[in-house]
Enzyme design. Structure first.
Site, short mmCIF file in Angstrom:
data_model
loop_
_atom_site.label_atom_id
_atom_site.label_comp_id
_atom_site.label_asym_id
_atom_site.label_seq_id
_atom_site.Cartn_x
_atom_site.Cartn_y
_atom_site.Cartn_z
CE LYS A 13 87.45 30.79 65.68
NZ LYS A 13 86.30 31.20 66.69
NE ARG A 88 82.18 26.75 65.64
CZ ARG A 88 82.32 27.51 65.00
NH1 ARG A 88 83.03 27.38 63.86
NH2 ARG A 88 81.87 28.82 65.22
NE ARG A 127 81.62 38.97 64.26
CZ ARG A 127 82.04 37.67 64.50
NH1 ARG A 127 83.37 37.72 64.72
NH2 ARG A 127 81.35 36.73 64.57
NE ARG A 161 78.96 35.68 61.88
CZ ARG A 161 80.04 34.65 62.28
NH1 ARG A 161 81.01 34.81 62.10
NH2 ARG A 161 79.47 33.66 62.99
NE ARG A 172 78.08 32.74 66.76
CZ ARG A 172 78.26 34.09 66.57
NH1 ARG A 172 77.36 35.01 66.66
NH2 ARG A 172 79.50 34.28 66.07
P1 AMP Z 1 81.72 31.27 62.57
O1 AMP Z 1 81.72 31.83 61.19
O2 AMP Z 1 82.88 30.12 62.57
O3 AMP Z 1 81.57 31.61 63.79
O4 AMP Z 1 80.49 30.04 62.26
C1 AMP Z 1 79.06 30.37 62.14
C2 AMP Z 1 78.36 29.32 62.42
O5 AMP Z 1 78.33 28.49 61.42
C3 AMP Z 1 78.40 28.61 63.79
O6 AMP Z 1 77.58 29.26 64.83
C4 AMP Z 1 77.57 27.19 63.36
O7 AMP Z 1 76.19 27.25 63.41
C5 AMP Z 1 78.09 27.04 61.84
N1 AMP Z 1 79.76 26.25 61.89
C6 AMP Z 1 80.80 26.84 61.69
N2 AMP Z 1 81.65 25.95 61.63
C7 AMP Z 1 81.21 24.71 62.22
C8 AMP Z 1 81.84 23.56 62.66
N3 AMP Z 1 82.93 23.33 62.43
N4 AMP Z 1 81.03 22.70 63.11
C9 AMP Z 1 79.54 22.91 63.25
N5 AMP Z 1 79.20 24.06 63.08
C10 AMP Z 1 79.68 24.99 62.52
#
Ligand code: AMP
Length: 216
Positions: A13, A88, A127, A161, A172
């Site tokens: 994404k 989400r 990654r 990360r 996740r």
């Molecule tokens: P991402 O970078 O999108 O993989 O997000 C990393 C982490 O941020 C996720 O595993 C969640 O802990 C938190 N997070 C990101 N976006 C959301 C969302 N829309 N709702 C809830 N938690 C989020």
């Protein structure tokens, strides 16, 4: 016309959103990036969410909806948003619909990027990201052409990360299937859903997304 990119962690994404920003001048809204920024800048909210993020669980709807609302209000009306990693949950999807309605903005299309679980584990475990420009690399799938040097900006600083490890990834993925995948049905019912095969190479996925956007 705004766009949502939907898919499990590691689906691509962020990579596809960055391409859309470069090629079509859209604005990427990644709640993951916003939360990491809050964390790095040491805000109270950043401290609250740090542990949740490291575990791989979802941050509360209230916090992420607040972040998105604040960003949407700040941008001029003409901007086209790509929502990456948001919504989400069904509550977030409802809140986004209300926010957009209130602002006279529309959701044009929701693009699901579908990828097999085994590929996600492999993609995420190797990654790393350039600290200079955010370009994403991978130990085996996409190493920089010159070892240790970013191809995009020449930086030699990279980071991994904290949640890109097997244990967090399990949490996740479960969060994705339990809380996020119901959005596929939600947007299908609203006639907004399109799916692309995220197992294809990056350029093929990107061409498919451009084709969908041209038709939307
Ligand atoms: P991402 O970078 O999108 O993989 O997000 C990393 C982490 O941020 C996720 O595993 C969640 O802990 C938190 N997070 C990101 N976006 C959301 C969302 N829309 N709702 C809830 N938690 C989020």
């Amino acid at each position: 016309m705004n766009i949502i990119l939907l898919g499990p962690p590691g689906a691509g994404k962020g990579t596809q959103a960055r391409k859309l920003v470069d090629e079509h001048g859209m604005v990427q809204l990644s709640t993951g990036d916003m939360l990491r920024d809050a964390r790095n800048s040491g805000t109270k909210m950043g401290r609250v969410v740090a542990d949740v993020m490291d575990r791989g669980a979802l941050v509360t709807d209230e916090i992420v909806i607040g972040l998105i609302a604040e960003r949407l209000e700040r941008e001029p009306e003409s901007v086209v948003f790509i929502f990456d990693g948001f919504p989400r949950t069904l509550a977030q999807a409802d809140a986004l619909g209300d926010l957009l309605d209130r602002m006279g903005r529309t959701l044009g299309v929701v693009i699901e990027i579908a990828v097999d679980d085994e590929a996600l584990v492999a993609r995420i475990s190797g990654r790393f990201t350039c600290e200079g420009c955010g370009e994403v690399y991978h130990d085996t799938i996409k190493p920089p052409v010159k070892d240790g040097i970013c191809e995009e900006c020449g930086s030699t600083e990279f980071s991994r990360r904290a949640d890109d490890n097997e244990e967090s990834l399990r949490v996740r993925l479960l969060a994705y299937y339990k809380q996020t995948s119901p959005l596929i049905g939600y947007y299908h019912a609203k006639h907004l859903l399109k799916s692309v095969d995220g197992m294809a190479d990056m350029d093929t996925v990107s061409a498919e997304i451009s084709r969908i956007l041209a038709e939307a």
